[in-house]
Design a protein around this motif. Structure first.
Motif, PDB file in Angstrom:
ATOM      1  N   GLU A 247       0.829  -1.205   0.000  1.00 33.96           N
ATOM      2  CA  GLU A 247       0.000   0.000   0.000  1.00 33.96           C
ATOM      3  C   GLU A 247       0.867   1.259   0.000  1.00 33.96           C
ATOM      4  O   GLU A 247       0.566   2.230  -0.680  1.00 33.96           O
ATOM      5  CB  GLU A 247      -0.899  -0.015   1.231  1.00 33.96           C
ATOM      6  N   GLN A 248       1.925   1.250   0.757  1.00 35.03           N
ATOM      7  CA  GLN A 248       2.794   2.414   0.912  1.00 35.03           C
ATOM      8  C   GLN A 248       3.915   2.461  -0.128  1.00 35.03           C
ATOM      9  O   GLN A 248       4.744   3.371  -0.100  1.00 35.03           O
ATOM     10  CB  GLN A 248       3.404   2.426   2.316  1.00 35.03           C
ATOM     11  N   ARG A 249       3.943   1.505  -1.034  1.00 32.58           N
ATOM     12  CA  ARG A 249       5.024   1.417  -2.023  1.00 32.58           C
ATOM     13  C   ARG A 249       5.291   2.728  -2.762  1.00 32.58           C
ATOM     14  O   ARG A 249       6.447   3.107  -2.931  1.00 32.58           O
ATOM     15  CB  ARG A 249       4.727   0.294  -3.005  1.00 32.58           C
ATOM     16  N   PRO A 250       4.271   3.482  -3.203  1.00 27.27           N
ATOM     17  CA  PRO A 250       4.555   4.745  -3.888  1.00 27.27           C
ATOM     18  C   PRO A 250       5.257   5.775  -2.999  1.00 27.27           C
ATOM     19  O   PRO A 250       5.839   6.726  -3.495  1.00 27.27           O
ATOM     20  CB  PRO A 250       3.169   5.263  -4.301  1.00 27.27           C
ATOM     21  N   CYS A 251       5.225   5.571  -1.692  1.00 30.17           N
ATOM     22  CA  CYS A 251       5.797   6.522  -0.742  1.00 30.17           C
ATOM     23  C   CYS A 251       7.213   6.158  -0.311  1.00 30.17           C
ATOM     24  O   CYS A 251       7.907   6.973   0.296  1.00 30.17           O
ATOM     25  CB  CYS A 251       4.917   6.585   0.501  1.00 30.17           C
ATOM     26  N   LEU A 252       7.648   4.936  -0.579  1.00 30.40           N
ATOM     27  CA  LEU A 252       8.896   4.432  -0.017  1.00 30.40           C
ATOM     28  C   LEU A 252      10.113   5.262  -0.407  1.00 30.40           C
ATOM     29  O   LEU A 252      10.995   5.491   0.414  1.00 30.40           O
ATOM     30  CB  LEU A 252       9.095   2.960  -0.384  1.00 30.40           C
ATOM     31  N   CYS A 253      10.194   5.731  -1.633  1.00 25.95           N
ATOM     32  CA  CYS A 253      11.345   6.542  -2.046  1.00 25.95           C
ATOM     33  C   CYS A 253      11.367   7.868  -1.289  1.00 25.95           C
ATOM     34  O   CYS A 253      12.432   8.365  -0.931  1.00 25.95           O
ATOM     35  CB  CYS A 253      11.345   6.761  -3.553  1.00 25.95           C
TER      36      CYS A 253
END
Length: 97
Positions: free
Chosen positions: A61-67
């Motif tokens: 779910e948070q993958r787009p935020c990881l960077c």
């Protein structure tokens, strides 16, 4: 007969276009970046335990935020270690920033 075929083709085209638009609406669901949403992963980060299904779901779910988290100096230390790579691999997630 030709009018019936044209009408059927039109209806089919509308159905396909509608389906594509609905799928696009689902795919563009906005993600609220919240690092605390990854708290279910803490146990796997701090111990040899495998990540829970909740951890993997939150990570996806948070993958787009990881960077963005990685660029944050206070969060980078949690994302750059071997533990976080182990969790990502166990969840089947590749992170490239």
């Amino acid at each position: 007969m030709k009018t019936g075929v044209s009408y059927l083709a039109f209806c089919l085209a509308v159905a396909v276009a509608s389906t594509m638009l609905l799928e696009e609406a689902v795919l563009t669901h906005a993600v609220t970046c919240n690092p605390s949403a990854l708290s279910p992963c803490a146990a796997a980060l701090l111990s040899p335990a495998p990540p829970s299904t909740t951890c993997c779901a939150r990570l996806r779910e948070q993958r787009p935020c990881l960077c963005g988290y990685y660029r944050n100096p206070s969060l980078k230390k949690y994302l750059s270690g071997n533990g976080s790579r182990k969790i990502a691999a166990a969840c089947g997630i590749t992170i490239t920033c």
